[in-house]
Design a protein around this motif. Structure first.
Motif, PDB file in Angstrom:
ATOM      1  N   SER A   7      -4.016   8.193  -1.935  1.00 53.94           N
ATOM      2  CA  SER A   7      -2.565   8.209  -1.851  1.00 53.94           C
ATOM      3  C   SER A   7      -1.963   9.042  -2.968  1.00 53.94           C
ATOM      4  CB  SER A   7      -2.037   6.766  -1.897  1.00 53.94           C
ATOM      5  OG  SER A   7      -0.674   6.733  -1.576  1.00 53.94           O
ATOM      6  N   THR A   9       1.711   9.679  -2.266  1.00 52.76           N
ATOM      7  CA  THR A   9       2.996   9.951  -1.624  1.00 52.76           C
ATOM      8  C   THR A   9       3.629   8.636  -1.184  1.00 52.76           C
ATOM      9  OG1 THR A   9       1.973  10.139   0.564  1.00 52.76           O
ATOM     10  CG2 THR A   9       2.190  12.183  -0.724  1.00 52.76           C
ATOM     11  N   THR A  10       4.903   8.690  -0.918  1.00 57.57           N
ATOM     12  CA  THR A  10       5.608   7.529  -0.382  1.00 57.57           C
ATOM     13  C   THR A  10       4.955   7.087   0.919  1.00 57.57           C
ATOM     14  OG1 THR A  10       7.660   8.287  -1.381  1.00 57.57           O
ATOM     15  CG2 THR A  10       7.868   6.705   0.422  1.00 57.57           C
ATOM     16  N   GLU A  11       4.596   8.043   1.759  1.00 56.28           N
ATOM     17  CA  GLU A  11       3.980   7.729   3.046  1.00 56.28           C
ATOM     18  C   GLU A  11       2.653   6.996   2.851  1.00 56.28           C
ATOM     19  OE1 GLU A  11       6.639  11.265   3.438  1.00 56.28           O
ATOM     20  OE2 GLU A  11       5.006  10.758   2.085  1.00 56.28           O
ATOM     21  N   ARG A  13       1.790   5.068   0.296  1.00 57.26           N
ATOM     22  CA  ARG A  13       2.078   3.697  -0.150  1.00 57.26           C
ATOM     23  C   ARG A  13       2.514   2.832   1.034  1.00 57.26           C
ATOM     24  NH1 ARG A  13       4.191   6.742  -4.325  1.00 57.26           N
ATOM     25  NH2 ARG A  13       6.335   6.557  -3.620  1.00 57.26           N
ATOM     26  N   GLN A  14       3.385   3.381   1.868  1.00 61.94           N
ATOM     27  CA  GLN A  14       3.861   2.626   3.025  1.00 61.94           C
ATOM     28  C   GLN A  14       2.711   2.311   3.981  1.00 61.94           C
ATOM     29  OE1 GLN A  14       6.889   5.350   4.379  1.00 61.94           O
ATOM     30  NE2 GLN A  14       8.460   4.494   3.042  1.00 61.94           N
ATOM     31  N   GLU A  38       3.459   2.360  -8.526  1.00 61.97           N
ATOM     32  CA  GLU A  38       4.278   2.374  -7.318  1.00 61.97           C
ATOM     33  C   GLU A  38       3.679   1.579  -6.166  1.00 61.97           C
ATOM     34  OE1 GLU A  38       7.410   3.775  -6.870  1.00 61.97           O
ATOM     35  OE2 GLU A  38       7.252   3.876  -9.041  1.00 61.97           O
ATOM     36  N   GLN A  39       2.373   1.310  -6.239  1.00 61.92           N
ATOM     37  CA  GLN A  39       1.710   0.608  -5.149  1.00 61.92           C
ATOM     38  C   GLN A  39       2.100  -0.868  -5.170  1.00 61.92           C
ATOM     39  OE1 GLN A  39      -0.480   2.262  -2.851  1.00 61.92           O
ATOM     40  NE2 GLN A  39      -0.049   0.371  -1.777  1.00 61.92           N
ATOM     41  N   ARG A  98       3.544  14.094   5.916  1.00 65.71           N
ATOM     42  CA  ARG A  98       4.967  13.854   6.149  1.00 65.71           C
ATOM     43  C   ARG A  98       5.497  14.924   7.094  1.00 65.71           C
ATOM     44  NH1 ARG A  98       6.365  15.187  -0.024  1.00 65.71           N
ATOM     45  NH2 ARG A  98       5.544  13.104  -0.095  1.00 65.71           N
TER      46      ARG A  98
END
Length: 191
Positions: A7, A9-11, A13-14, A38-39, A98
Protein backbone atom coordinates in the motif's frame (compact mmCIF):
# COMPACT_ATOMS: atom_id res chain seq x y z
CA UNK A 1 -7.22 -16.71 3.46
CA UNK A 2 -4.22 -14.41 3.64
CA UNK A 3 -3.78 -11.38 1.40
CA UNK A 4 -0.73 -9.18 1.08
CA UNK A 5 -1.40 -5.58 0.12
CA UNK A 6 1.51 -3.35 -0.83
CA UNK A 7 0.00 0.00 0.00
CA UNK A 8 0.87 3.66 0.04
CA UNK A 9 -2.29 5.20 -1.31
CA UNK A 10 -5.70 6.08 0.05
CA UNK A 11 -7.14 3.36 -2.18
CA UNK A 12 -4.79 0.79 -0.67
CA UNK A 13 -5.80 1.70 2.87
CA UNK A 14 -9.49 1.53 1.97
CA UNK A 15 -9.06 -1.81 0.21
CA UNK A 16 -7.12 -3.32 3.15
CA UNK A 17 -9.85 -2.25 5.55
CA UNK A 18 -12.58 -3.79 3.38
CA UNK A 19 -10.68 -7.10 3.14
CA UNK A 20 -10.03 -7.17 6.89
CA UNK A 21 -13.70 -6.44 7.65
CA UNK A 22 -14.60 -9.44 5.48
CA UNK A 23 -12.48 -11.62 7.78
CA UNK A 24 -9.43 -11.88 5.52
CA UNK A 25 -6.04 -11.84 7.24
CA UNK A 26 -4.24 -8.93 5.57
CA UNK A 27 -0.55 -8.16 5.69
CA UNK A 28 -0.19 -4.53 4.65
CA UNK A 29 3.30 -3.52 3.56
CA UNK A 30 4.04 0.21 3.51
CA UNK A 31 7.30 1.97 2.69
CA UNK A 32 7.21 4.57 5.47
CA UNK A 33 6.03 5.18 9.01
CA UNK A 34 3.51 7.65 7.59
CA UNK A 35 1.91 4.79 5.67
CA UNK A 36 1.68 2.80 8.90
CA UNK A 37 0.18 5.74 10.80
CA UNK A 38 -2.57 6.06 8.21
CA UNK A 39 -3.57 2.39 8.27
CA UNK A 40 -6.67 1.69 10.39
CA UNK A 41 -6.27 -0.53 13.45
CA UNK A 42 -7.95 -3.88 12.82
CA UNK A 43 -7.34 -7.31 14.35
CA UNK A 44 -7.09 -8.81 10.85
CA UNK A 45 -4.42 -6.34 9.69
CA UNK A 46 -0.69 -6.74 10.30
CA UNK A 47 1.58 -3.95 9.13
CA UNK A 48 5.09 -4.24 7.75
CA UNK A 49 7.04 -0.97 7.47
CA UNK A 50 9.99 -0.45 5.14
CA UNK A 51 10.96 -0.71 1.51
CA UNK A 52 11.59 -4.32 0.49
CA UNK A 53 13.88 -6.20 -1.82
CA UNK A 54 12.51 -9.05 -3.94
CA UNK A 55 13.75 -11.55 -1.34
CA UNK A 56 12.03 -9.65 1.49
CA UNK A 57 8.79 -9.41 -0.50
CA UNK A 58 9.00 -13.12 -1.24
CA UNK A 59 9.06 -13.80 2.52
CA UNK A 60 6.07 -11.50 3.07
CA UNK A 61 4.13 -13.38 0.37
CA UNK A 62 4.70 -16.79 2.03
CA UNK A 63 1.30 -18.44 2.56
CA UNK A 64 -0.63 -15.71 0.76
CA UNK A 65 -3.45 -16.47 -1.65
CA UNK A 66 -3.38 -13.10 -3.34
CA UNK A 67 -1.17 -10.01 -3.64
CA UNK A 68 -2.57 -6.58 -4.36
CA UNK A 69 -0.23 -3.83 -5.51
CA UNK A 70 -1.83 -0.59 -4.32
CA UNK A 71 1.35 1.46 -4.39
CA UNK A 72 1.46 4.96 -5.80
CA UNK A 73 1.02 5.11 -9.58
CA UNK A 74 4.54 6.55 -9.93
CA UNK A 75 6.14 3.84 -7.76
CA UNK A 76 7.21 1.88 -10.83
CA UNK A 77 10.26 0.33 -9.16
CA UNK A 78 8.09 -1.02 -6.33
CA UNK A 79 5.63 -2.47 -8.84
CA UNK A 80 8.43 -4.22 -10.76
CA UNK A 81 9.76 -5.70 -7.52
CA UNK A 82 6.31 -6.85 -6.38
CA UNK A 83 5.66 -8.51 -9.75
CA UNK A 84 9.00 -10.34 -9.56
CA UNK A 85 8.26 -11.56 -6.02
CA UNK A 86 4.81 -12.78 -7.09
CA UNK A 87 6.33 -14.62 -10.04
CA UNK A 88 8.88 -16.24 -7.75
CA UNK A 89 6.25 -17.38 -5.23
CA UNK A 90 3.40 -18.12 -7.64
CA UNK A 91 1.09 -15.79 -5.68
CA UNK A 92 -1.68 -14.26 -7.78
CA UNK A 93 -0.91 -10.58 -8.55
CA UNK A 94 -3.43 -7.75 -8.98
CA UNK A 95 -2.87 -4.02 -9.45
CA UNK A 96 -5.23 -1.54 -7.79
CA UNK A 97 -5.10 1.80 -9.59
CA UNK A 98 -6.93 5.00 -8.92
CA UNK A 99 -9.03 6.52 -11.65
CA UNK A 100 -6.83 8.60 -13.91
CA UNK A 101 -7.35 12.33 -13.86
CA UNK A 102 -8.15 13.98 -17.13
CA UNK A 103 -5.25 16.16 -18.22
CA UNK A 104 -5.93 19.76 -19.15
CA UNK A 105 -5.49 20.83 -22.77
CA UNK A 106 -1.90 21.65 -23.72
CA UNK A 107 -0.48 19.31 -21.06
CA UNK A 108 2.96 17.89 -21.72
CA UNK A 109 3.60 14.32 -20.56
CA UNK A 110 7.04 12.88 -19.84
CA UNK A 111 8.03 9.26 -19.27
CA UNK A 112 10.69 10.06 -16.67
CA UNK A 113 11.64 12.75 -14.19
CA UNK A 114 14.88 13.25 -16.12
CA UNK A 115 12.91 14.09 -19.28
CA UNK A 116 10.78 16.58 -17.34
CA UNK A 117 13.90 18.17 -15.83
CA UNK A 118 15.50 18.52 -19.24
CA UNK A 119 12.38 20.25 -20.57
CA UNK A 120 12.22 22.57 -17.54
CA UNK A 121 15.80 23.75 -18.15
CA UNK A 122 14.49 25.76 -21.12
CA UNK A 123 11.65 27.38 -19.17
CA UNK A 124 11.37 30.35 -16.82
CA UNK A 125 9.47 30.75 -13.56
CA UNK A 126 8.91 28.77 -10.41
CA UNK A 127 8.26 25.03 -10.44
CA UNK A 128 5.92 23.15 -8.12
CA UNK A 129 7.63 19.77 -8.10
CA UNK A 130 5.32 16.96 -6.99
CA UNK A 131 7.37 13.96 -8.10
CA UNK A 132 8.40 13.00 -4.57
CA UNK A 133 11.73 13.10 -2.76
CA UNK A 134 13.19 10.06 -4.56
CA UNK A 135 13.02 11.86 -7.92
CA UNK A 136 14.60 15.13 -6.75
CA UNK A 137 18.13 14.32 -7.98
CA UNK A 138 16.85 14.40 -11.58
CA UNK A 139 16.26 18.15 -11.13
CA UNK A 140 19.70 19.04 -9.71
CA UNK A 141 20.74 21.03 -12.81
CA UNK A 142 17.86 23.48 -12.49
CA UNK A 143 18.15 26.77 -10.64
CA UNK A 144 17.35 25.50 -7.15
CA UNK A 145 15.67 28.79 -6.19
CA UNK A 146 12.95 28.03 -8.78
CA UNK A 147 12.08 24.65 -7.29
CA UNK A 148 9.30 24.25 -4.74
CA UNK A 149 9.21 20.51 -3.99
CA UNK A 150 6.19 19.02 -2.28
CA UNK A 151 7.45 16.06 -0.28
CA UNK A 152 6.16 13.93 2.57
CA UNK A 153 6.69 15.54 5.99
CA UNK A 154 9.46 13.12 6.97
CA UNK A 155 13.13 13.54 7.77
CA UNK A 156 13.95 11.64 4.57
CA UNK A 157 11.88 14.07 2.50
CA UNK A 158 13.54 17.10 4.06
CA UNK A 159 17.02 15.54 3.78
CA UNK A 160 16.47 14.87 0.07
CA UNK A 161 15.69 18.57 -0.40
CA UNK A 162 18.70 19.61 1.69
CA UNK A 163 20.96 17.34 -0.37
CA UNK A 164 20.20 19.56 -3.37
CA UNK A 165 20.56 22.77 -1.32
CA UNK A 166 16.90 23.65 -1.86
CA UNK A 167 16.14 26.57 0.46
CA UNK A 168 13.97 25.53 3.40
CA UNK A 169 11.48 28.29 2.58
CA UNK A 170 10.85 26.46 -0.73
CA UNK A 171 10.10 23.06 0.83
CA UNK A 172 6.42 22.14 1.04
CA UNK A 173 6.24 19.17 3.42
CA UNK A 174 2.69 17.82 3.27
CA UNK A 175 0.88 14.54 2.98
CA UNK A 176 -1.82 14.06 0.37
CA UNK A 177 -4.17 13.46 -1.15
CA UNK A 178 -4.56 17.05 -2.29
CA UNK A 179 -7.73 18.66 -3.57
CA UNK A 180 -7.88 20.76 -6.71
CA UNK A 181 -8.52 23.81 -4.52
CA UNK A 182 -5.46 23.17 -2.35
CA UNK A 183 -3.26 22.65 -5.41
CA UNK A 184 -4.57 25.90 -6.87
CA UNK A 185 -3.77 27.79 -3.63
CA UNK A 186 -0.26 26.31 -3.50
CA UNK A 187 0.37 27.32 -7.11
CA UNK A 188 -0.80 30.87 -6.38
CA UNK A 189 1.14 31.10 -3.09
CA UNK A 190 4.45 30.14 -4.67
CA UNK A 191 3.84 31.86 -7.97
Amino acid sequence: MKAVVFSGTTEGRQFSKILANLGVKVLVSVATEIGAEEQDKNENITIHVGRCTVAEMTKLLHGASICVDATHPYATEATRTICEACETTGVEYHRLLRTESELPKNSIVFETAAEAAEYLESTAGNILLTTGAKELPAFKNLDIKRIFPRVLPTLDGIRACEALDIPHRNIIAMQGPFSLDLNRVILEQFN
